[in-house]
Write a protein that holds these residues in place. Structure first.
Motif, PDB file in Angstrom:
ATOM      1  N   ASP A   1       0.829  -1.211   0.000  1.00 29.95           N
ATOM      2  CA  ASP A   1       0.000   0.000   0.000  1.00 29.95           C
ATOM      3  C   ASP A   1       0.861   1.256   0.000  1.00 29.95           C
ATOM      4  N   PHE A   2       1.916   1.251   0.801  1.00 31.06           N
ATOM      5  CA  PHE A   2       2.824   2.399   0.843  1.00 31.06           C
ATOM      6  C   PHE A   2       3.472   2.626  -0.524  1.00 31.06           C
TER       7      PHE A   2
ATOM      8  N   THR B   1      -5.847   3.844  -5.132  1.00 29.89           N
ATOM      9  CA  THR B   1      -4.427   4.201  -5.048  1.00 29.89           C
ATOM     10  C   THR B   1      -4.126   5.145  -3.890  1.00 29.89           C
ATOM     11  N   VAL B   2      -5.151   5.811  -3.355  1.00 26.95           N
ATOM     12  CA  VAL B   2      -4.911   6.779  -2.282  1.00 26.95           C
ATOM     13  C   VAL B   2      -5.770   6.472  -1.053  1.00 26.95           C
ATOM     14  N   VAL B   3      -7.084   6.381  -1.248  1.00 22.92           N
ATOM     15  CA  VAL B   3      -7.992   6.240  -0.105  1.00 22.92           C
ATOM     16  C   VAL B   3      -7.822   4.885   0.584  1.00 22.92           C
ATOM     17  N   THR B   4      -7.833   3.803  -0.199  1.00 28.67           N
ATOM     18  CA  THR B   4      -7.692   2.473   0.399  1.00 28.67           C
ATOM     19  C   THR B   4      -6.368   2.291   1.137  1.00 28.67           C
ATOM     20  N   PRO B   5      -5.212   2.645   0.552  1.00 27.56           N
ATOM     21  CA  PRO B   5      -3.957   2.542   1.317  1.00 27.56           C
ATOM     22  C   PRO B   5      -3.942   3.411   2.568  1.00 27.56           C
ATOM     23  N   MET B   6      -4.650   4.542   2.529  1.00 27.15           N
ATOM     24  CA  MET B   6      -4.696   5.413   3.703  1.00 27.15           C
ATOM     25  C   MET B   6      -5.563   4.818   4.816  1.00 27.15           C
ATOM     26  N   LEU B   7      -6.660   4.166   4.434  1.00 27.35           N
ATOM     27  CA  LEU B   7      -7.593   3.627   5.428  1.00 27.35           C
ATOM     28  C   LEU B   7      -7.140   2.297   6.015  1.00 27.35           C
ATOM     29  N   ASN B   8      -6.306   1.562   5.281  1.00 27.85           N
ATOM     30  CA  ASN B   8      -5.863   0.256   5.763  1.00 27.85           C
ATOM     31  C   ASN B   8      -5.331   0.278   7.196  1.00 27.85           C
ATOM     32  N   PRO B   9      -4.384   1.179   7.527  1.00 31.19           N
ATOM     33  CA  PRO B   9      -3.866   1.176   8.909  1.00 31.19           C
ATOM     34  C   PRO B   9      -4.940   1.412   9.950  1.00 31.19           C
TER      35      PRO B   9
END
Length: 313
Positions: free
Chosen positions: A70-71, A279-287
């Motif tokens: 994700d990062f 590409t932005v929202v999902t990787p941000m919400l994962n943590p």
């Protein structure tokens, strides 16, 4: 017209999310904040999992891999967009465009496959709890995590090789904020039939197939949970799956809309909105999704913070 009589463009123009200059300052601030949260959150999860021996289990091993992917996925697209807004330059060279596209597909495929692998891990944990450690052996975990890296590398490289044979002799404006495959194929003045067939084939392999496997896994999981006699046991089992199920809906809901829906119902605005989601929202919400509902992660994070505070004092 034969490709040899055409001159391909040497650079492309990324039109970005908005073509209105007065909106770019707001977009820059918004996406900068989102990227910082994404980077800090995912790197923190990897640090916490690697620093606590109690989290050395298959579930957290796959979660650490997902955080890394994700990062990298966000880093591949967002910094370039922010640099374009800051410098007022929207151009990207042809080699850089292909490179960005390669890593976008590489990490995007990895993201989808890892989510499916995590669904299988939850299936084994709930369906076969007594044999979980035996089934999810270190060898199998290594294969489930390492195999997708090889497959993703091969598929992404094939995409780039097929794209490199095309000629772009008309407009060089891409109505997107990064070099995505679908809008780029529309700019080609040569036959893209082979590329489109490969896109559909890959979409079936790495999007539709894992998604079907996830649905099958959760069908078995729900059956197993409903057979748990105690209400607390059912609640705990549902809790362990709810975080992962949220990411399945976010990721696959947007990617299916982009790569498997008919082109007649897709627009540039819808494609950009979907791309922002995965590409932005999902990787941000994962943590947040995985840590806020996970007591082990929160406990390990507190332990890590206390250790750093004690060592500094």
């Amino acid at each position: 017209m034969e490709p040899r009589n055409q001159t391909s463009v040497s650079q492309f123009i990324l039109l970005g999310l908005s073509e209105k200059p007065d909106q770019e300052t707001l977009l820059f601030a918004l996406f900068l904040c989102m990227y910082v949260v994404t980077a800090v959150g995912n790197l923190l999860i990897m640090l916490v999992i690697s620093s606590d021996s109690h989290l050395y289990s298959p579930m957290y091993f796959f979660l650490a891999n997902l955080s890394l992917v994700d990062f990298c996925l966000a880093t591949n697209t967002v910094p370039k967009m922010l640099a374009n807004i800051q410098t007022r330059s929207k151009s990207i060279s042809y080699p850089c465009c292909l490179t960005q596209m390669y890593f976008f597909h590489f990490f995007g495929i990895m993201d989808g496959v890892l989510i499916a692998v995590m669904a299988y891990d939850r299936f084994v944990a709930i369906r076969h709890p007594l044999h979980y450690t035996t089934i999810m052996s270190p060898r199998l975990c290594g294969l489930l995590a390492g195999g997708p890296w090889m497959v993703s590398c091969f598929i992404s490289l094939t995409h780039i090789l097929l794209l490199a044979r095309l000629v772009f002799c008309g407009s060089n404006e891409i109505p997107h904020y990064f070099c995505d495959l679908t809008p780029l194929l529309r700019l080609s003045c040569t036959d893209t039939t082979v590329n489109k067939i490969f896109v559909l084939t890959v979409a079936g392999m790495v999007i539709a197939t894992p998604f079907i496997c996830i649905l099958a896994s959760y069908a078995w999981i729900i059956v197993a949970i409903m057979n748990v006699p105690s209400a607390n046991g059912r609640k705990k089992a549902f809790s362990t799956c709810s975080s992962h199920l949220s990411m399945v809906v976010l990721f696959y809901g947007t990617t299916i809309g982009v790569y498997l829906c008919p082109s007649s119902v897709r627009t540039a605005v819808k494609e950009k909105a979907s791309a922002v989601m995965y590409t932005v929202v999902t990787p941000m919400l994962n943590p947040f999704i995985y840590s806020l509902r996970n007591t082990d992660l929160k406990r390990a994070l507190k332990k890590l913070i206390n250790r750093k505070v004690s060592s500094s004092s």
